[in-house]
Design a protein around this motif. Sequence first.
Motif, PDB file in Angstrom:
ATOM      1  N   MET A 124       0.848  -1.196   0.000  1.00 33.33           N
ATOM      2  CA  MET A 124       0.000   0.000   0.000  1.00 33.33           C
ATOM      3  C   MET A 124       0.886   1.249   0.000  1.00 33.33           C
ATOM      4  SD  MET A 124      -2.958   1.160   2.723  1.00 33.33           S
ATOM      5  CE  MET A 124      -3.907  -0.302   2.335  1.00 33.33           C
ATOM      6  N   THR A 125       0.508   2.227  -0.809  1.00 37.71           N
ATOM      7  CA  THR A 125       1.283   3.460  -0.909  1.00 37.71           C
ATOM      8  C   THR A 125       1.043   4.337   0.308  1.00 37.71           C
ATOM      9  OG1 THR A 125       1.095   3.381  -3.302  1.00 37.71           O
ATOM     10  CG2 THR A 125       1.747   5.477  -2.327  1.00 37.71           C
ATOM     11  N   ASP A 126       2.110   4.865   0.862  1.00 36.57           N
ATOM     12  CA  ASP A 126       2.031   5.790   1.989  1.00 36.57           C
ATOM     13  C   ASP A 126       1.479   7.124   1.483  1.00 36.57           C
ATOM     14  OD1 ASP A 126       2.389   7.545   4.064  1.00 36.57           O
ATOM     15  OD2 ASP A 126       4.468   6.990   4.458  1.00 36.57           O
ATOM     16  N   PRO A 127       0.312   7.580   2.001  1.00 37.95           N
ATOM     17  CA  PRO A 127      -0.283   8.839   1.504  1.00 37.95           C
ATOM     18  C   PRO A 127       0.648  10.036   1.655  1.00 37.95           C
ATOM     19  CG  PRO A 127      -1.867   7.622   2.843  1.00 37.95           C
ATOM     20  CD  PRO A 127      -0.545   6.932   3.003  1.00 37.95           C
ATOM     21  N   SER A 128       1.387  10.094   2.771  1.00 39.20           N
ATOM     22  CA  SER A 128       2.278  11.243   2.970  1.00 39.20           C
ATOM     23  C   SER A 128       3.402  11.246   1.941  1.00 39.20           C
ATOM     24  CB  SER A 128       2.856  11.231   4.390  1.00 39.20           C
ATOM     25  OG  SER A 128       3.636  10.077   4.613  1.00 39.20           O
ATOM     26  N   ARG A 129       3.951  10.070   1.640  1.00 39.89           N
ATOM     27  CA  ARG A 129       4.993   9.989   0.619  1.00 39.89           C
ATOM     28  C   ARG A 129       4.437  10.346  -0.752  1.00 39.89           C
ATOM     29  NH1 ARG A 129      10.046   8.024  -0.354  1.00 39.89           N
ATOM     30  NH2 ARG A 129      10.330   7.442   1.819  1.00 39.89           N
ATOM     31  N   SER A 130       3.203   9.918  -1.033  1.00 41.51           N
ATOM     32  CA  SER A 130       2.593  10.243  -2.325  1.00 41.51           C
ATOM     33  C   SER A 130       2.450  11.744  -2.500  1.00 41.51           C
ATOM     34  CB  SER A 130       1.224   9.559  -2.442  1.00 41.51           C
ATOM     35  OG  SER A 130       1.348   8.161  -2.433  1.00 41.51           O
ATOM     36  N   ALA A 131       2.038  12.447  -1.442  1.00 45.31           N
ATOM     37  CA  ALA A 131       1.888  13.898  -1.517  1.00 45.31           C
ATOM     38  C   ALA A 131       3.240  14.569  -1.719  1.00 45.31           C
ATOM     39  CB  ALA A 131       1.217  14.415  -0.248  1.00 45.31           C
ATOM     40  N   PHE A 132       4.247  14.068  -1.026  1.00 48.64           N
ATOM     41  CA  PHE A 132       5.595  14.606  -1.194  1.00 48.64           C
ATOM     42  C   PHE A 132       6.099  14.393  -2.613  1.00 48.64           C
ATOM     43  CE2 PHE A 132      10.065  13.244  -1.357  1.00 48.64           C
ATOM     44  CZ  PHE A 132      10.684  14.472  -1.150  1.00 48.64           C
ATOM     45  N   GLU A 133       5.958  13.180  -3.127  1.00 46.53           N
ATOM     46  CA  GLU A 133       6.453  12.879  -4.467  1.00 46.53           C
ATOM     47  C   GLU A 133       5.704  13.677  -5.530  1.00 46.53           C
ATOM     48  OE1 GLU A 133       9.072  11.462  -5.136  1.00 46.53           O
ATOM     49  OE2 GLU A 133       9.554  10.196  -3.425  1.00 46.53           O
ATOM     50  N   ALA A 134       4.400  13.861  -5.337  1.00 41.64           N
ATOM     51  CA  ALA A 134       3.632  14.654  -6.299  1.00 41.64           C
ATOM     52  C   ALA A 134       4.117  16.090  -6.320  1.00 41.64           C
ATOM     53  CB  ALA A 134       2.142  14.602  -5.946  1.00 41.64           C
ATOM     54  N   ALA A 135       4.411  16.635  -5.151  1.00 44.26           N
ATOM     55  CA  ALA A 135       4.916  18.011  -5.083  1.00 44.26           C
ATOM     56  C   ALA A 135       6.319  18.089  -5.662  1.00 44.26           C
ATOM     57  CB  ALA A 135       4.904  18.500  -3.641  1.00 44.26           C
ATOM     58  N   ARG A 136       7.149  17.111  -5.360  1.00 46.40           N
ATOM     59  CA  ARG A 136       8.531  17.121  -5.849  1.00 46.40           C
ATOM     60  C   ARG A 136       8.593  16.987  -7.363  1.00 46.40           C
ATOM     61  NH1 ARG A 136      13.593  13.158  -4.314  1.00 46.40           N
ATOM     62  NH2 ARG A 136      12.093  11.525  -4.778  1.00 46.40           N
ATOM     63  N   SER A 137       7.606  16.354  -7.952  1.00 45.68           N
ATOM     64  CA  SER A 137       7.625  16.161  -9.399  1.00 45.68           C
ATOM     65  C   SER A 137       7.625  17.484 -10.156  1.00 45.68           C
ATOM     66  CB  SER A 137       6.427  15.312  -9.843  1.00 45.68           C
ATOM     67  OG  SER A 137       5.208  16.013  -9.643  1.00 45.68           O
ATOM     68  N   GLY A 138       7.122  18.535  -9.519  1.00 48.12           N
ATOM     69  CA  GLY A 138       7.115  19.852 -10.141  1.00 48.12           C
ATOM     70  C   GLY A 138       8.421  20.604 -10.000  1.00 48.12           C
ATOM     71  N   GLY A 139       9.391  19.998  -9.340  1.00 46.74           N
ATOM     72  CA  GLY A 139      10.688  20.636  -9.135  1.00 46.74           C
ATOM     73  C   GLY A 139      10.802  21.249  -7.755  1.00 46.74           C
ATOM     74  N   VAL A 140      12.010  21.223  -7.220  1.00 43.56           N
ATOM     75  CA  VAL A 140      12.306  21.750  -5.885  1.00 43.56           C
ATOM     76  C   VAL A 140      13.251  22.935  -6.022  1.00 43.56           C
ATOM     77  CG1 VAL A 140      13.352  21.238  -3.643  1.00 43.56           C
ATOM     78  CG2 VAL A 140      12.037  19.461  -4.844  1.00 43.56           C
ATOM     79  N   ILE A 141      12.977  24.005  -5.282  1.00 42.61           N
ATOM     80  CA  ILE A 141      13.913  25.125  -5.181  1.00 42.61           C
ATOM     81  C   ILE A 141      14.640  25.011  -3.852  1.00 42.61           C
ATOM     82  CG2 ILE A 141      14.156  27.629  -5.018  1.00 42.61           C
ATOM     83  CD1 ILE A 141      11.723  27.898  -6.820  1.00 42.61           C
ATOM     84  N   ASP A 142      15.953  24.873  -3.918  1.00 39.78           N
ATOM     85  CA  ASP A 142      16.783  24.729  -2.719  1.00 39.78           C
ATOM     86  C   ASP A 142      17.551  26.027  -2.521  1.00 39.78           C
ATOM     87  OD1 ASP A 142      18.663  24.044  -0.738  1.00 39.78           O
ATOM     88  OD2 ASP A 142      18.693  21.952  -1.386  1.00 39.78           O
ATOM     89  N   THR A 143      17.320  26.689  -1.406  1.00 37.73           N
ATOM     90  CA  THR A 143      17.904  28.010  -1.179  1.00 37.73           C
ATOM     91  C   THR A 143      19.235  27.964  -0.432  1.00 37.73           C
ATOM     92  OG1 THR A 143      16.582  28.341   0.826  1.00 37.73           O
ATOM     93  CG2 THR A 143      15.642  29.098  -1.252  1.00 37.73           C
ATOM     94  N   PHE A 144      19.854  26.775  -0.377  1.00 38.58           N
ATOM     95  CA  PHE A 144      21.189  26.679   0.226  1.00 38.58           C
ATOM     96  C   PHE A 144      22.043  25.724  -0.601  1.00 38.58           C
ATOM     97  CE2 PHE A 144      24.737  25.451   2.679  1.00 38.58           C
ATOM     98  CZ  PHE A 144      24.947  26.394   3.671  1.00 38.58           C
TER      99      PHE A 144
ATOM    100  N   VAL B 189       8.248  13.941   7.048  1.00 40.93           N
ATOM    101  CA  VAL B 189       7.821  15.172   7.720  1.00 40.93           C
ATOM    102  C   VAL B 189       6.297  15.285   7.578  1.00 40.93           C
ATOM    103  CG1 VAL B 189       8.022  17.681   7.786  1.00 40.93           C
ATOM    104  CG2 VAL B 189      10.030  16.277   7.248  1.00 40.93           C
ATOM    105  N   PRO B 190       5.575  15.502   8.671  1.00 38.51           N
ATOM    106  CA  PRO B 190       4.102  15.465   8.607  1.00 38.51           C
ATOM    107  C   PRO B 190       3.461  16.756   8.115  1.00 38.51           C
ATOM    108  CG  PRO B 190       4.793  15.757  10.873  1.00 38.51           C
ATOM    109  CD  PRO B 190       6.058  15.569  10.075  1.00 38.51           C
TER     110      PRO B 190
END
Length: 309
Positions: free
Chosen positions: A1-21, A279-280
């Motif tokens: 079963m897919t972890d819902p929190s991981r799914s939300a993270f991966e969906a957001a990450r698919s759009g690209g991450v901006i790292d400010t450091f 991270v919740p």
Amino acid sequence: MTDPSRSAFEAARSGGVIDTFLAMPDTRANQAAKYARIRELANDAGTKDSYMPAEYMFKGVPTFEDDEVDDPVQVVLAEMSKHRISTFVTGVHENEHSRRAVREFPQHFVGMLNVDPNEGIGALRTIDAAVEEWGDSLRCIHVWGTGLIPQVPLDDKRMWPIYAKCIEIGRPIIVYAGVPGPRIPMAPQLPILLDEVCWFWPELQIVVRHGADPWTELMVKLMLKYPGLHYSTSAFAPKYYPEDIIRFANSRGADKVMYAGYYSAGLTLDRIFSELPNVPFKDEVWPKFLRENAARVFGIAPVDPPSPS
């Protein structure tokens, strides 16, 4: 079963991450040399003899052999592709590799300028010259007053012209709050000092690095009070993100908290991105945290992460 929190993270990450450091990878010897000023400020033998002055706080500080960083920019681009990082903020003052990254890959690297307020009018001239040279590629000004000689507190009169200049040129400023990792005096970056700064300069956009720990409850109060004050998660492994900050991001602070790693100063991206899904954050917070808040505050256009080479 897919972890819902991981799914939300991966969906957001698919759009690209901006790292400010981003500290551009370098050989162990060159990296160690960057911390010379901090060793001057420290009084204990452990810090003076250390490779990285806050090394006692981290497990697995990234180090590189000479043959691993023939081209540091390509090393970083590969990491960005692997972890879906679309844009890094890196210091144009840092070294020739950081400057080359911003020049050759402006879609993936934006510039940050380090300034020493002890230079007085010279600091303002440095900012003007950098804006002239880098134009829109320069997205922020950076001051770590605690690491300067002499130290410069957040509310010090030497900072006032820097704050005014940031408003004039339309750039945010990155500063630090909380107990510093290196064993140097912490008074210059007590979070309470931000109160007068934010009150006097309501147009100023401020991004705070390195946690504001242990005064995270105060930091939340200040962010609620002042629209221009923001928080980034630099120097904290995700498993140690403060609970006050997570709660704030999940409620009234969704637009105030942004992701920042600590690569390659103290953390690997492998560790960061293995811990981030745990991270919740609420589902709707992830895109803001990973990308949208930094894009708005720093004026960074969204792009796709670099393709694998």
